[in-house]
Design a protein around this motif. Structure first.
Motif, PDB file in Angstrom:
ATOM      1  N   ALA A   1       0.828  -1.207   0.000  1.00 50.79           N
ATOM      2  CA  ALA A   1       0.000   0.000   0.000  1.00 50.79           C
ATOM      3  C   ALA A   1       0.864   1.259   0.000  1.00 50.79           C
ATOM      4  O   ALA A   1       0.580   2.230  -0.727  1.00 50.79           O
ATOM      5  CB  ALA A   1      -0.933  -0.013   1.207  1.00 50.79           C
ATOM      6  N   LEU A   2       1.935   1.251   0.793  1.00 50.19           N
ATOM      7  CA  LEU A   2       2.827   2.408   0.837  1.00 50.19           C
ATOM      8  C   LEU A   2       3.564   2.582  -0.484  1.00 50.19           C
ATOM      9  O   LEU A   2       3.801   3.715  -0.937  1.00 50.19           O
ATOM     10  CB  LEU A   2       3.841   2.241   1.977  1.00 50.19           C
ATOM     11  CG  LEU A   2       3.277   2.408   3.391  1.00 50.19           C
ATOM     12  CD1 LEU A   2       4.320   2.021   4.430  1.00 50.19           C
ATOM     13  CD2 LEU A   2       2.817   3.831   3.623  1.00 50.19           C
ATOM     14  N   ALA A   3       3.939   1.458  -1.119  1.00 50.14           N
ATOM     15  CA  ALA A   3       4.597   1.544  -2.426  1.00 50.14           C
ATOM     16  C   ALA A   3       3.656   2.157  -3.455  1.00 50.14           C
ATOM     17  O   ALA A   3       4.054   3.018  -4.257  1.00 50.14           O
ATOM     18  CB  ALA A   3       5.049   0.156  -2.870  1.00 50.14           C
ATOM     19  N   GLY A   4       2.399   1.721  -3.439  1.00 45.74           N
ATOM     20  CA  GLY A   4       1.419   2.296  -4.352  1.00 45.74           C
ATOM     21  C   GLY A   4       1.180   3.762  -4.076  1.00 45.74           C
ATOM     22  O   GLY A   4       1.031   4.574  -4.997  1.00 45.74           O
ATOM     23  N   LEU A   5       1.164   4.116  -2.797  1.00 46.54           N
ATOM     24  CA  LEU A   5       0.967   5.517  -2.416  1.00 46.54           C
ATOM     25  C   LEU A   5       2.125   6.373  -2.898  1.00 46.54           C
ATOM     26  O   LEU A   5       1.939   7.515  -3.342  1.00 46.54           O
ATOM     27  CB  LEU A   5       0.825   5.614  -0.898  1.00 46.54           C
ATOM     28  CG  LEU A   5       0.304   6.924  -0.318  1.00 46.54           C
ATOM     29  CD1 LEU A   5      -1.108   7.193  -0.795  1.00 46.54           C
ATOM     30  CD2 LEU A   5       0.343   6.863   1.204  1.00 46.54           C
ATOM     31  N   GLY A   6       3.337   5.809  -2.821  1.00 48.77           N
ATOM     32  CA  GLY A   6       4.509   6.542  -3.292  1.00 48.77           C
ATOM     33  C   GLY A   6       4.466   6.831  -4.774  1.00 48.77           C
ATOM     34  O   GLY A   6       4.960   7.860  -5.234  1.00 48.77           O
ATOM     35  N   ARG A   7       3.834   5.939  -5.528  1.00 50.02           N
ATOM     36  CA  ARG A   7       3.746   6.117  -6.977  1.00 50.02           C
ATOM     37  C   ARG A   7       2.824   7.276  -7.355  1.00 50.02           C
ATOM     38  O   ARG A   7       3.016   7.923  -8.384  1.00 50.02           O
ATOM     39  CB  ARG A   7       3.229   4.833  -7.627  1.00 50.02           C
ATOM     40  CG  ARG A   7       4.129   3.633  -7.443  1.00 50.02           C
ATOM     41  CD  ARG A   7       5.284   3.621  -8.392  1.00 50.02           C
ATOM     42  NE  ARG A   7       4.858   3.480  -9.771  1.00 50.02           N
ATOM     43  CZ  ARG A   7       5.693   3.457 -10.810  1.00 50.02           C
ATOM     44  NH1 ARG A   7       7.002   3.575 -10.604  1.00 50.02           N
ATOM     45  NH2 ARG A   7       5.243   3.320 -12.042  1.00 50.02           N
ATOM     46  N   VAL A   8       1.809   7.531  -6.525  1.00 50.23           N
ATOM     47  CA  VAL A   8       0.825   8.561  -6.883  1.00 50.23           C
ATOM     48  C   VAL A   8       1.015   9.848  -6.093  1.00 50.23           C
ATOM     49  O   VAL A   8       0.250  10.793  -6.272  1.00 50.23           O
ATOM     50  CB  VAL A   8      -0.610   8.039  -6.650  1.00 50.23           C
ATOM     51  CG1 VAL A   8      -0.850   6.787  -7.471  1.00 50.23           C
ATOM     52  CG2 VAL A   8      -0.872   7.766  -5.176  1.00 50.23           C
ATOM     53  N   THR A   9       2.041   9.893  -5.236  1.00 49.54           N
ATOM     54  CA  THR A   9       2.223  11.061  -4.374  1.00 49.54           C
ATOM     55  C   THR A   9       2.352  12.349  -5.174  1.00 49.54           C
ATOM     56  O   THR A   9       1.738  13.372  -4.864  1.00 49.54           O
ATOM     57  CB  THR A   9       3.453  10.874  -3.475  1.00 49.54           C
ATOM     58  OG1 THR A   9       3.231   9.771  -2.598  1.00 49.54           O
ATOM     59  CG2 THR A   9       3.717  12.123  -2.653  1.00 49.54           C
ATOM     60  N   SER A  10       3.173  12.312  -6.214  1.00 50.50           N
ATOM     61  CA  SER A  10       3.407  13.538  -6.989  1.00 50.50           C
ATOM     62  C   SER A  10       2.174  13.995  -7.761  1.00 50.50           C
ATOM     63  O   SER A  10       2.057  15.154  -8.136  1.00 50.50           O
ATOM     64  CB  SER A  10       4.566  13.313  -7.966  1.00 50.50           C
ATOM     65  OG  SER A  10       4.257  12.241  -8.842  1.00 50.50           O
ATOM     66  N   MET A  11       1.234  13.066  -8.012  1.00 50.18           N
ATOM     67  CA  MET A  11       0.033  13.410  -8.780  1.00 50.18           C
ATOM     68  C   MET A  11      -1.166  13.684  -7.889  1.00 50.18           C
ATOM     69  O   MET A  11      -2.241  14.026  -8.366  1.00 50.18           O
ATOM     70  CB  MET A  11      -0.312  12.263  -9.740  1.00 50.18           C
ATOM     71  CG  MET A  11       0.797  11.950 -10.731  1.00 50.18           C
ATOM     72  SD  MET A  11       0.369  10.535 -11.785  1.00 50.18           S
ATOM     73  CE  MET A  11       0.466   9.197 -10.593  1.00 50.18           C
ATOM     74  N   ALA A  12      -1.012  13.487  -6.566  1.00 48.07           N
ATOM     75  CA  ALA A  12      -2.151  13.598  -5.659  1.00 48.07           C
ATOM     76  C   ALA A  12      -2.595  15.056  -5.520  1.00 48.07           C
ATOM     77  O   ALA A  12      -1.772  15.964  -5.387  1.00 48.07           O
ATOM     78  CB  ALA A  12      -1.799  13.031  -4.295  1.00 48.07           C
ATOM     79  N   ALA A  13      -3.903  15.248  -5.530  1.00 47.14           N
ATOM     80  CA  ALA A  13      -4.444  16.598  -5.363  1.00 47.14           C
ATOM     81  C   ALA A  13      -4.453  17.001  -3.897  1.00 47.14           C
ATOM     82  O   ALA A  13      -4.193  18.144  -3.552  1.00 47.14           O
ATOM     83  CB  ALA A  13      -5.858  16.656  -5.939  1.00 47.14           C
ATOM     84  N   ASN A  14      -4.746  16.060  -3.018  1.00 46.55           N
ATOM     85  CA  ASN A  14      -4.813  16.349  -1.586  1.00 46.55           C
ATOM     86  C   ASN A  14      -3.535  15.855  -0.916  1.00 46.55           C
ATOM     87  O   ASN A  14      -3.438  14.702  -0.491  1.00 46.55           O
ATOM     88  CB  ASN A  14      -6.042  15.668  -0.976  1.00 46.55           C
ATOM     89  CG  ASN A  14      -6.322  16.167   0.433  1.00 46.55           C
ATOM     90  OD1 ASN A  14      -5.429  16.672   1.111  1.00 46.55           O
ATOM     91  ND2 ASN A  14      -7.556  16.014   0.879  1.00 46.55           N
ATOM     92  N   THR A  15      -2.529  16.716  -0.842  1.00 46.11           N
ATOM     93  CA  THR A  15      -1.243  16.307  -0.292  1.00 46.11           C
ATOM     94  C   THR A  15      -1.329  16.008   1.201  1.00 46.11           C
ATOM     95  O   THR A  15      -0.574  15.196   1.714  1.00 46.11           O
ATOM     96  CB  THR A  15      -0.191  17.402  -0.537  1.00 46.11           C
ATOM     97  OG1 THR A  15      -0.665  18.642   0.013  1.00 46.11           O
ATOM     98  CG2 THR A  15       0.081  17.574  -2.020  1.00 46.11           C
ATOM     99  N   SER A  16      -2.247  16.660   1.911  1.00 48.25           N
ATOM    100  CA  SER A  16      -2.399  16.401   3.341  1.00 48.25           C
ATOM    101  C   SER A  16      -2.870  14.971   3.586  1.00 48.25           C
ATOM    102  O   SER A  16      -2.360  14.278   4.470  1.00 48.25           O
ATOM    103  CB  SER A  16      -3.395  17.386   3.961  1.00 48.25           C
ATOM    104  OG  SER A  16      -2.908  18.705   3.873  1.00 48.25           O
ATOM    105  N   ALA A  17      -3.838  14.515   2.789  1.00 54.68           N
ATOM    106  CA  ALA A  17      -4.346  13.151   2.935  1.00 54.68           C
ATOM    107  C   ALA A  17      -3.267  12.137   2.609  1.00 54.68           C
ATOM    108  O   ALA A  17      -3.129  11.113   3.283  1.00 54.68           O
ATOM    109  CB  ALA A  17      -5.563  12.949   2.032  1.00 54.68           C
ATOM    110  N   VAL A  18      -2.470  12.419   1.576  1.00 53.91           N
ATOM    111  CA  VAL A  18      -1.389  11.504   1.192  1.00 53.91           C
ATOM    112  C   VAL A  18      -0.330  11.439   2.288  1.00 53.91           C
ATOM    113  O   VAL A  18       0.137  10.356   2.654  1.00 53.91           O
ATOM    114  CB  VAL A  18      -0.758  11.945  -0.144  1.00 53.91           C
ATOM    115  CG1 VAL A  18       0.503  11.149  -0.437  1.00 53.91           C
ATOM    116  CG2 VAL A  18      -1.755  11.779  -1.272  1.00 53.91           C
ATOM    117  N   ALA A  19       0.049  12.592   2.811  1.00 55.76           N
ATOM    118  CA  ALA A  19       1.052  12.621   3.876  1.00 55.76           C
ATOM    119  C   ALA A  19       0.556  11.889   5.118  1.00 55.76           C
ATOM    120  O   ALA A  19       1.313  11.158   5.767  1.00 55.76           O
ATOM    121  CB  ALA A  19       1.407  14.067   4.224  1.00 55.76           C
TER     122      ALA A  19
END
Length: 264
Positions: free
Chosen positions: A87-105
């Motif tokens: 899950a964290l690996a997948g999250l890392g792949r979309v981090t730069s494209m995420a609109a809500n950076t707070s939710a990703v962090a």
């Protein structure tokens, strides 16, 4: 390795949020000032550590399946660690494209904390047999772990939403009903008091058991004092980056201390 990865990840997250920029707090919400603090070596180290950890977690899963007799609690925890890692690996792949950076962090930080707790539990179970159950100490350790995770989440929201200056007074401020940033601060500080009480009660329980448990109690008390001091100084000194990193590491160590008790 997991602790080092968590520290590097915290550095990237906090520096990207602008924590520690100069002059504080005028530069805090300026993206350019925050981006200038992103060190390429830290980004590379984070990727190398994360990739290495992924291989290690996969090896742990394979080992837990192949060992006889099978310990299903260990196998379940190993597969849970693998799921969080993926899950964290997948999250890392979309981090730069995420609109809500707070939710990703927030998801990244909590996922990393949970993964560290799972791997620490596996390490403890691999080295020793669990001691006879002590329901009181384990219940209190569970409360400590839950409060730490909530605190970590609130801290992540405060940093990534650029609201660290919203409550500059100690010990609390009086926010308006609509002042969400200050409300986050108040919740974080009130829960800090609750964490001190819960972890203090756990330390007393361990101290009464004597022996190894008593030594664990002293270590837990030391962690509590350091964490309380770093949180207070962070506010008094206008959130320097190094102190925010120390506070983040202290939260992880408190979580691991609670897992130590839960593992028996």
């Amino acid at each position: 390795m997991m602790v080092l990865l968590a520290c590097v990840s915290a550095y990237l997250r906090l520096s990207a949020a602008g924590v520690g920029c100069v002059p504080w707090p005028a530069c805090y919400q300026q993206a350019a000032a925050a981006e200038a603090q992103h060190h390429p070596i830290a980004r590379l180290a984070h990727r190398v550590l994360a990739s290495t950890l992924g291989v290690v977690v996969l090896m742990i899963v394979l080992t837990s399946v192949s060992v006889r007799p099978r310990r299903f609690a260990v196998m379940g925890t190993a597969f849970a660690a693998l799921a969080v890692t993926l899950a964290l690996a997948g999250l890392g792949r979309v981090t730069s494209m995420a609109a809500n950076t707070s939710a990703v962090a927030l998801a990244n930080l909590l996922g990393g904390m949970v993964l560290a707790a799972l791997l620490w539990w596996l390490a403890l179970r691999a080295r020793r047999d669990p001691e006879p159950a002590n329901s009181q100490s384990r219940w209190r350790a569970s409360v400590v772990a839950v409060i730490v995770l909530i605190q970590v989440g609130l801290g992540a929201l405060i940093s990534t939403t650029h609201t660290a200056p919203a409550c500059p007074t100690l010990p609390l401020c009086v926010p308006a009903a609509s002042d969400l940033p200050a409300v986050l601060h108040v919740c974080h500080r009130v829960l800090a008091i609750a964490l001190l009480a819960a972890a203090g009660a756990l330390a007393v329980t361990l101290l009464r058991r004597g022996g190894h448990a008593a030594r664990s109690a002293l270590a837990l008390a030391g962690l509590l004092l350091v964490q309380a001091a770093s949180g207070t100084l962070m506010i008094a000194l206008d959130f320097p980056l190094w102190l925010a990193l120390a506070h983040n590491a202290g939260a992880l160590l408190l979580l691991l201390a609670a897992v130590w008790v839960l593992a028996g």
